[in-house]
Design a protein around this motif. Structure first.
Motif, PDB file in Angstrom:
ATOM      1  N   GLU A   1       0.976   3.987  -3.087  1.00 53.10           N
ATOM      2  CA  GLU A   1       0.604   5.387  -2.844  1.00 53.10           C
ATOM      3  C   GLU A   1       1.678   6.337  -3.344  1.00 53.10           C
ATOM      4  O   GLU A   1       1.386   7.339  -4.003  1.00 53.10           O
ATOM      5  CB  GLU A   1       0.353   5.614  -1.355  1.00 53.10           C
ATOM      6  CG  GLU A   1      -0.053   7.046  -1.035  1.00 53.10           C
ATOM      7  CD  GLU A   1      -0.277   7.286   0.442  1.00 53.10           C
ATOM      8  OE1 GLU A   1      -0.790   8.366   0.785  1.00 53.10           O
ATOM      9  OE2 GLU A   1       0.055   6.394   1.261  1.00 53.10           O
ATOM     10  N   VAL A   2       2.948   6.036  -3.045  1.00 54.80           N
ATOM     11  CA  VAL A   2       4.049   6.900  -3.471  1.00 54.80           C
ATOM     12  C   VAL A   2       4.143   6.946  -4.992  1.00 54.80           C
ATOM     13  O   VAL A   2       4.253   8.020  -5.595  1.00 54.80           O
ATOM     14  CB  VAL A   2       5.384   6.417  -2.861  1.00 54.80           C
ATOM     15  CG1 VAL A   2       6.575   7.070  -3.562  1.00 54.80           C
ATOM     16  CG2 VAL A   2       5.420   6.721  -1.369  1.00 54.80           C
TER      17      VAL A   2
ATOM     18  N   ALA B   1       0.826  -1.211   0.000  1.00 56.37           N
ATOM     19  CA  ALA B   1       0.000   0.000   0.000  1.00 56.37           C
ATOM     20  C   ALA B   1       0.860   1.260   0.000  1.00 56.37           C
ATOM     21  O   ALA B   1       0.555   2.232  -0.704  1.00 56.37           O
ATOM     22  CB  ALA B   1      -0.927  -0.002   1.207  1.00 56.37           C
ATOM     23  N   GLN B   2       1.933   1.263   0.781  1.00 56.30           N
ATOM     24  CA  GLN B   2       2.822   2.427   0.839  1.00 56.30           C
ATOM     25  C   GLN B   2       3.501   2.661  -0.510  1.00 56.30           C
ATOM     26  O   GLN B   2       3.575   3.792  -0.997  1.00 56.30           O
ATOM     27  CB  GLN B   2       3.874   2.226   1.929  1.00 56.30           C
ATOM     28  CG  GLN B   2       3.318   2.283   3.336  1.00 56.30           C
ATOM     29  CD  GLN B   2       4.328   1.840   4.390  1.00 56.30           C
ATOM     30  OE1 GLN B   2       5.192   0.988   4.125  1.00 56.30           O
ATOM     31  NE2 GLN B   2       4.239   2.433   5.571  1.00 56.30           N
TER      32      GLN B   2
ATOM     33  N   ARG C   1       1.855   6.285  -7.206  1.00 49.63           N
ATOM     34  CA  ARG C   1       0.669   6.925  -7.784  1.00 49.63           C
ATOM     35  C   ARG C   1       0.693   8.442  -7.565  1.00 49.63           C
ATOM     36  O   ARG C   1       0.462   9.218  -8.497  1.00 49.63           O
ATOM     37  CB  ARG C   1      -0.600   6.339  -7.156  1.00 49.63           C
ATOM     38  CG  ARG C   1      -1.888   6.958  -7.717  1.00 49.63           C
ATOM     39  CD  ARG C   1      -3.120   6.344  -7.082  1.00 49.63           C
ATOM     40  NE  ARG C   1      -3.163   6.566  -5.643  1.00 49.63           N
ATOM     41  CZ  ARG C   1      -2.967   5.608  -4.728  1.00 49.63           C
ATOM     42  NH1 ARG C   1      -2.734   4.364  -5.092  1.00 49.63           N
ATOM     43  NH2 ARG C   1      -3.006   5.894  -3.438  1.00 49.63           N
ATOM     44  N   GLU C   2       0.974   8.876  -6.342  1.00 46.48           N
ATOM     45  CA  GLU C   2       0.873  10.294  -6.009  1.00 46.48           C
ATOM     46  C   GLU C   2       2.013  11.119  -6.598  1.00 46.48           C
ATOM     47  O   GLU C   2       1.796  12.229  -7.092  1.00 46.48           O
ATOM     48  CB  GLU C   2       0.844  10.477  -4.483  1.00 46.48           C
ATOM     49  CG  GLU C   2      -0.397   9.905  -3.813  1.00 46.48           C
ATOM     50  CD  GLU C   2      -1.676  10.564  -4.310  1.00 46.48           C
ATOM     51  OE1 GLU C   2      -1.671  11.802  -4.464  1.00 46.48           O
ATOM     52  OE2 GLU C   2      -2.648   9.840  -4.556  1.00 46.48           O
TER      53      GLU C   2
ATOM     54  N   PRO D   1      -0.567   0.170  -8.420  1.00 39.22           N
ATOM     55  CA  PRO D   1      -0.820  -1.068  -7.656  1.00 39.22           C
ATOM     56  C   PRO D   1      -0.115  -2.285  -8.257  1.00 39.22           C
ATOM     57  O   PRO D   1       0.444  -3.107  -7.519  1.00 39.22           O
ATOM     58  CB  PRO D   1      -2.342  -1.221  -7.731  1.00 39.22           C
ATOM     59  CG  PRO D   1      -2.853   0.161  -7.980  1.00 39.22           C
ATOM     60  CD  PRO D   1      -1.828   0.804  -8.849  1.00 39.22           C
TER      61      PRO D   1
END
Length: 311
Positions: A147-148, A143-144, A150-151, A159
């Motif tokens: 997120e990095v 998940a971490q 993607r953002e 994913p």
């Protein structure tokens, strides 16, 4: 012996012209790099002028210190540009921020910035401080990582990439080199724009994250309002949409009067920036230096009194 890598400064003349150099003024090159902008600024300054340069990169600092040893007008700070906040209020006539990674950093395999050269997966602007990308990827959960990526990379396959990195860790151990990471990403990203390497967005995301680049930019922009004298110029060169969006929104926010909705009859907060404009590289520059193609330069002039408060 340290290898030599060339660097072609983007928007060199345009950026220095935008600073409206006053010969006796004090200017700040917040991202010294290899000193292209700094040397041109110095050529416009009188013996009374001053130039303060910042950089995290120890190799850049070596170049800056050599320049300072030959020119007493130069002061060097081995720090990121968020340290602008430590400078006295209304002490600068112009601030230049040339964001992102430099050509020598990209071209040096030992720095780990590029998927085009195999090397240790590092990506730190200052490799003497903090955690490398390899160290972070060794412990981050799916998940971490997603997120990095993607953002900070605006990667729609984040994913899938995160899961692929996790599978690799379980099967063969941590990801330690740029070639290993590029291979993992290529296997997880099924489609990409023509001419664009599948690893581009992931490498960008991890570099921005590990160096806290966007957070530092926000801090430096805020500090610039206090450090610039009225009439001083702020010049920011960005190379990707996240940096440029932050810069654009910051300048737009401070180029208009702000009203306090809780006190509708109070005078609005004065505008702090004016003459905001955007400059793009010329076709000739992009043809000569393809790395200039994504550059956007935004310029604004400081108005009114300096922002009060401690650094």
């Amino acid at each position: 012996m340290q290898a030599s890598y060339t660097h072609c400064t983007v928007l060199l003349n345009e950026a220095v012209e935008a600073l409206h150099i006053q010969p006796d003024g004090h200017y700040i090159d917040a991202t010294f790099g290899r000193g292209g902008h700094a040397r041109l600024i110095l050529s416009r300054l009188s013996p009374l002028g001053r130039l303060t340069v910042f950089d995290k990169d120890p190799q850049a600092i070596e170049v800056a210190q050599a320049l300072a040893s030959a020119d007493a007008r130069v002061a060097v700070r081995h720090e990121g540009f968020k340290a602008l906040a430590e400078l006295p209020a209304a002490s600068a006539d112009g601030i230049l921020m040339d964001l992102g990674v430099s050509s020598p950093q990209l071209d040096d395999p030992t720095r780990g910035f590029s998927f085009r050269h195999d090397g240790p997966l590092d990506m730190r602007m200052d490799p003497t401080r903090g955690m490398s990308v390899a160290e972070w990827l060794a412990d981050a959960n799916i998940a971490q990582m997603a997120e990095v990526i993607r953002e900070y990379g605006e990667e729609r396959f984040a994913p899938q990439i995160a899961k692929a990195i996790d599978r690799r860790r379980q099967e063969r151990g941590p990801v330690r080199t740029t070639a290993e990471l590029a291979e993992i990403v290529a296997g997880a990203v099924k489609t990409r724009e023509p001419g664009k390497d599948p690893a581009t967005r992931t490498f960008q995301a991890l570099r921005i994250f590990i160096n806290a680049e966007l957070e530092e930019l926000q801090q430096a922009l805020s500090a610039s309002l206090r450090v610039l004298r009225p009439g001083g110029w702020l010049v920011v060169i960005s190379f990707h949409s996240l940096e440029d969006r932050i810069t654009k929104q910051f300048m737009a926010q401070h180029a208009k009067a702000a009203y306090d909705r809780r006190a509708p009859f109070a005078a609005p907060r004065p505008t702090l920036l004016e003459q905001v404009r955007r400059v793009m590289p010329s076709e000739a520059e992009v043809a000569a230096n393809p790395r200039a193609r994504s550059a956007v330069m935004r310029v604004a002039c400081r108005t009114s009194a300096p922002v009060e408060g401690r650094p």
